[in-house]
Scaffold this motif. Structure first.
Motif, PDB file in Angstrom:
ATOM      1  N   GLY A  64       4.276  -1.936  16.650  1.00 28.94           N
ATOM      2  CA  GLY A  64       3.389  -1.352  15.631  1.00 28.94           C
ATOM      3  C   GLY A  64       3.624   0.148  15.470  1.00 28.94           C
ATOM      4  N   ARG A  65       4.363   0.507  14.440  1.00 29.89           N
ATOM      5  CA  ARG A  65       4.729   1.929  14.267  1.00 29.89           C
ATOM      6  C   ARG A  65       3.520   2.794  13.930  1.00 29.89           C
ATOM      7  N   THR A  66       2.503   2.177  13.296  1.00 32.67           N
ATOM      8  CA  THR A  66       1.303   2.964  12.958  1.00 32.67           C
ATOM      9  C   THR A  66       0.580   3.395  14.236  1.00 32.67           C
ATOM     10  N   ASN A 125       7.961   4.894  13.705  1.00 29.92           N
ATOM     11  CA  ASN A 125       6.915   5.810  13.243  1.00 29.92           C
ATOM     12  C   ASN A 125       6.456   5.509  11.820  1.00 29.92           C
ATOM     13  N   HIS A 126       5.267   5.994  11.511  1.00 27.30           N
ATOM     14  CA  HIS A 126       4.744   5.825  10.143  1.00 27.30           C
ATOM     15  C   HIS A 126       3.760   6.974   9.882  1.00 27.30           C
ATOM     16  N   PRO A 127       4.301   8.205   9.734  1.00 22.96           N
ATOM     17  CA  PRO A 127       3.420   9.373   9.697  1.00 22.96           C
ATOM     18  C   PRO A 127       2.419   9.419   8.534  1.00 22.96           C
ATOM     19  N   THR A 128       2.776   8.856   7.373  1.00 24.24           N
ATOM     20  CA  THR A 128       1.788   8.970   6.274  1.00 24.24           C
ATOM     21  C   THR A 128       0.640   7.980   6.444  1.00 24.24           C
ATOM     22  N   GLN A 129       0.872   6.864   7.161  1.00 25.96           N
ATOM     23  CA  GLN A 129      -0.275   6.010   7.504  1.00 25.96           C
ATOM     24  C   GLN A 129      -1.194   6.779   8.435  1.00 25.96           C
ATOM     25  N   THR A 130      -0.587   7.552   9.325  1.00 28.64           N
ATOM     26  CA  THR A 130      -1.401   8.362  10.237  1.00 28.64           C
ATOM     27  C   THR A 130      -2.227   9.392   9.463  1.00 28.64           C
ATOM     28  N   MET A 179      10.817   7.297   1.800  1.00 33.32           N
ATOM     29  CA  MET A 179      11.746   6.239   2.214  1.00 33.32           C
ATOM     30  C   MET A 179      11.190   5.369   3.327  1.00 33.32           C
ATOM     31  N   ARG A 180      11.264   4.054   3.121  1.00 31.60           N
ATOM     32  CA  ARG A 180      10.954   3.092   4.191  1.00 31.60           C
ATOM     33  C   ARG A 180      12.225   2.324   4.511  1.00 31.60           C
ATOM     34  N   HIS A 181      12.475   2.137   5.812  1.00 33.44           N
ATOM     35  CA  HIS A 181      13.736   1.501   6.206  1.00 33.44           C
ATOM     36  C   HIS A 181      13.532   0.711   7.498  1.00 33.44           C
ATOM     37  N   THR A 200      -4.273  -4.264  14.762  1.00 36.59           N
ATOM     38  CA  THR A 200      -2.959  -4.334  14.111  1.00 36.59           C
ATOM     39  C   THR A 200      -2.470  -5.773  14.027  1.00 36.59           C
ATOM     40  N   ARG A 201      -1.573  -5.980  13.103  1.00 37.07           N
ATOM     41  CA  ARG A 201      -0.925  -7.272  12.871  1.00 37.07           C
ATOM     42  C   ARG A 201       0.239  -7.441  13.855  1.00 37.07           C
ATOM     43  N   VAL A 202       0.454  -8.663  14.317  1.00 43.00           N
ATOM     44  CA  VAL A 202       1.653  -8.920  15.114  1.00 43.00           C
ATOM     45  C   VAL A 202       2.852  -8.880  14.147  1.00 43.00           C
ATOM     46  N   GLN A 203       3.819  -8.014  14.478  1.00 41.64           N
ATOM     47  CA  GLN A 203       4.886  -7.650  13.532  1.00 41.64           C
ATOM     48  C   GLN A 203       6.007  -8.695  13.525  1.00 41.64           C
ATOM     49  N   ARG A 204       5.748  -9.782  12.826  1.00 35.91           N
ATOM     50  CA  ARG A 204       6.668 -10.920  12.799  1.00 35.91           C
ATOM     51  C   ARG A 204       8.136 -10.532  12.565  1.00 35.91           C
ATOM     52  N   ARG A 225       0.802  -1.226   0.000  1.00 38.48           N
ATOM     53  CA  ARG A 225       0.000   0.000   0.000  1.00 38.48           C
ATOM     54  C   ARG A 225       0.833   1.273   0.000  1.00 38.48           C
ATOM     55  N   THR A 226       1.796   1.341   0.905  1.00 42.99           N
ATOM     56  CA  THR A 226       2.488   2.625   1.066  1.00 42.99           C
ATOM     57  C   THR A 226       3.225   2.986  -0.228  1.00 42.99           C
ATOM     58  N   ARG A 227       3.994   2.045  -0.752  1.00 40.17           N
ATOM     59  CA  ARG A 227       4.773   2.377  -1.951  1.00 40.17           C
ATOM     60  C   ARG A 227       3.849   2.644  -3.140  1.00 40.17           C
ATOM     61  N   HIS A 276      -7.666  -0.597  10.457  1.00 43.51           N
ATOM     62  CA  HIS A 276      -6.490  -1.482  10.428  1.00 43.51           C
ATOM     63  C   HIS A 276      -5.591  -0.914   9.328  1.00 43.51           C
ATOM     64  N   PRO A 277      -4.294  -0.749   9.611  1.00 46.26           N
ATOM     65  CA  PRO A 277      -3.433  -0.177   8.565  1.00 46.26           C
ATOM     66  C   PRO A 277      -3.213  -1.151   7.400  1.00 46.26           C
ATOM     67  N   LEU A 278      -3.499  -2.437   7.636  1.00 47.79           N
ATOM     68  CA  LEU A 278      -3.243  -3.514   6.695  1.00 47.79           C
ATOM     69  C   LEU A 278      -1.715  -3.620   6.458  1.00 47.79           C
ATOM     70  N   PRO A 279      -1.140  -4.723   6.100  1.00 48.64           N
ATOM     71  CA  PRO A 279      -1.814  -5.963   5.755  1.00 48.64           C
ATOM     72  C   PRO A 279      -2.403  -6.697   6.967  1.00 48.64           C
ATOM     73  N   ARG A 280      -3.537  -7.363   6.707  1.00 43.16           N
ATOM     74  CA  ARG A 280      -4.145  -8.198   7.749  1.00 43.16           C
ATOM     75  C   ARG A 280      -3.595  -9.607   7.587  1.00 43.16           C
TER      76      ARG A 280
HETATM   77  C1  NCD Z   1       1.889  -0.963   8.210  1.00 44.21           C
HETATM   78  C2  NCD Z   1       3.386  -0.764   8.343  1.00 44.21           C
HETATM   79  O1  NCD Z   1       4.116  -0.908   7.355  1.00 44.21           O
HETATM   80  O2  NCD Z   1       3.785  -0.418   9.434  1.00 44.21           O
HETATM   81  N1  NCD Z   1       1.496  -1.170   6.886  1.00 44.21           N
HETATM   82  C3  NCD Z   1       1.190  -0.078   6.126  1.00 44.21           C
HETATM   83  O3  NCD Z   1       2.041   0.696   5.754  1.00 44.21           O
HETATM   84  N2  NCD Z   1      -0.099   0.153   5.860  1.00 44.21           N
HETATM   85  C4  NCD Z   1       1.347  -1.985   9.135  1.00 44.21           C
HETATM   86  C5  NCD Z   1       1.951  -3.352   9.119  1.00 44.21           C
HETATM   87  O4  NCD Z   1       2.886  -3.660   8.368  1.00 44.21           O
HETATM   88  O5  NCD Z   1       1.457  -4.163   9.901  1.00 44.21           O
END
Ligand code: NCD
Length: 306
Positions: free
Chosen positions: A161-163, A128-133, A100-102, A224-228, A51-53, A262-266
């Motif tokens: 969960g940065r979102t 952080n994930h400001p554009t999801q916000t 940029m995502r890192h 939110t998803r558990v961030q494996r 989604r983000t990209r 939910h920010p997804l992915p689920r």
């Molecule tokens: C989120 C992320 O990347 O932090 N996804 C997103 O950008 N919508 C949430 C996630 O990965 O669980």
């Protein structure tokens, strides 16, 4: 050079302006279709993303601009040992703005200090994930029509969960906010977010392990998803991954105007049957994200001219 690294880099009134622009884009898309003609967005994704990209790319195309970039760190010179700072200086020679995502917390901040063009943080590690916000805020605006007097439940992986961290920061500036933190003990909201954001702004919050108990009080449920990818061992992930599964049964005790976000992915945390419930907002968030990214690109490119 103005960048967006943290959601608090934007004032409350700037967020209102971005929402107003996004709403105007929704009403009059043709008015914006050439606004970024001749401009290039560079998408530098060192971590997986759908989604983000793609929403950044779609946003730039819908503004009449172009996109360059990479979506895998091992296809860039990072694999040869290049620093984030050198990459940022290099891309500044080719593009007008960077998303940029890192995986490392702070990497977009480092990039912004070296780049001569605006840098947008598209997610940095568990931080952080400001554009999801921004996507979340437009969704709350469209669903609820207000940012104050809301009880918001955050459920799942509140540690990594940065979102969640970015949205809590954003909501901390409005009044009458109540936060309910729903997580297993191992995935609680980090102490620094509780202290520096919730306590500092006198936001009342409760912590619970039970989604069922929290449900009736909520205006918004942010799953939110558990961030494996942020776990140190697979065993812990397997033990915790299905801590919460929202299904139609659990929603029976919810308010009739609850917004399920939910920010997804689920993965498993929302059963697909919930998608048909009018309270499910997560695919609306996806679309809202594109409009807010359009508004943000416009704003940062405009300010870069000054
Ligand atoms: C989120 C992320 O990347 O932090 N996804 C997103 O950008 N919508 C949430 C996630 O990965 O669980």
């Amino acid at each position: 050079m103005r960048s967006l690294i943290d959601i608090l880099d934007l004032s409350v009134s700037e967020i209102e302006e971005l929402i107003a622009t996004a709403c105007d884009i929704i009403e009059n898309p043709q008015k914006y279709s050439e606004k970024c003609k001749g401009k290039k967005l560079a998408t530098l994704f060192f971590e997986p993303s759908t989604r983000t990209r793609l929403s950044f790319e779609a946003a730039m195309y819908e503004l009449g601009g172009n996109v360059i970039g990479f979506s895998e760190s091992n296809s860039s010179s990072a694999a040869k040992g290049e620093s984030v700072s050198d990459t940022a200086k290099t891309i500044s020679c080719y593009a007008d703005i960077i998303a940029m995502r890192h995986p490392k917390e702070g990497a977009p901040f480092v990039a912004a200090n070296s780049a001569t063009i605006p840098v947008i943080n598209a997610g940095d590690g568990g931080h952080n994930h400001p554009t999801q916000t921004l996507a979340d805020l437009l969704t709350i605006h469209r669903e609820k029509g207000r940012f104050d007097n809301l009880t918001i439940g955050f459920c799942g992986d509140l540690k990594f969960g940065r979102t969640v961290h970015s949205l809590i920061n954003a909501m901390s500036r409005y009044s009458g906010i109540n936060v309910v933190l729903i997580s297993p003990d191992e995935l609680k909201l980090p102490g620094y977010v509780k202290k520096d954001v919730l306590d500092k702004n006198n936001i009342p919050y409760t912590e619970t392990r039970s989604l069922e108990e929290a449900m009736p009080s909520l205006d918004i449920l942010y799953m939110t998803r558990v961030q494996r990818e942020r776990f140190f061992n697979e065993e812990d992930y397997l033990r915790l991954k299905d801590s919460y599964i929202l299904d139609t049964e659990k929603l029976k005790n919810a308010k009739s105007d609850l917004s399920v976000m939910h920010p997804l992915p689920r993965v498993n945390e929302i059963s697909v049957a919930v998608d048909n419930d009018p309270r499910a907002c997560y695919f609306k968030q996806v679309l809202n994200g594109k409009y807010m990214r359009m508004a943000l690109i416009l704003k940062l490119l405009e300010e870069a001219k000054k």
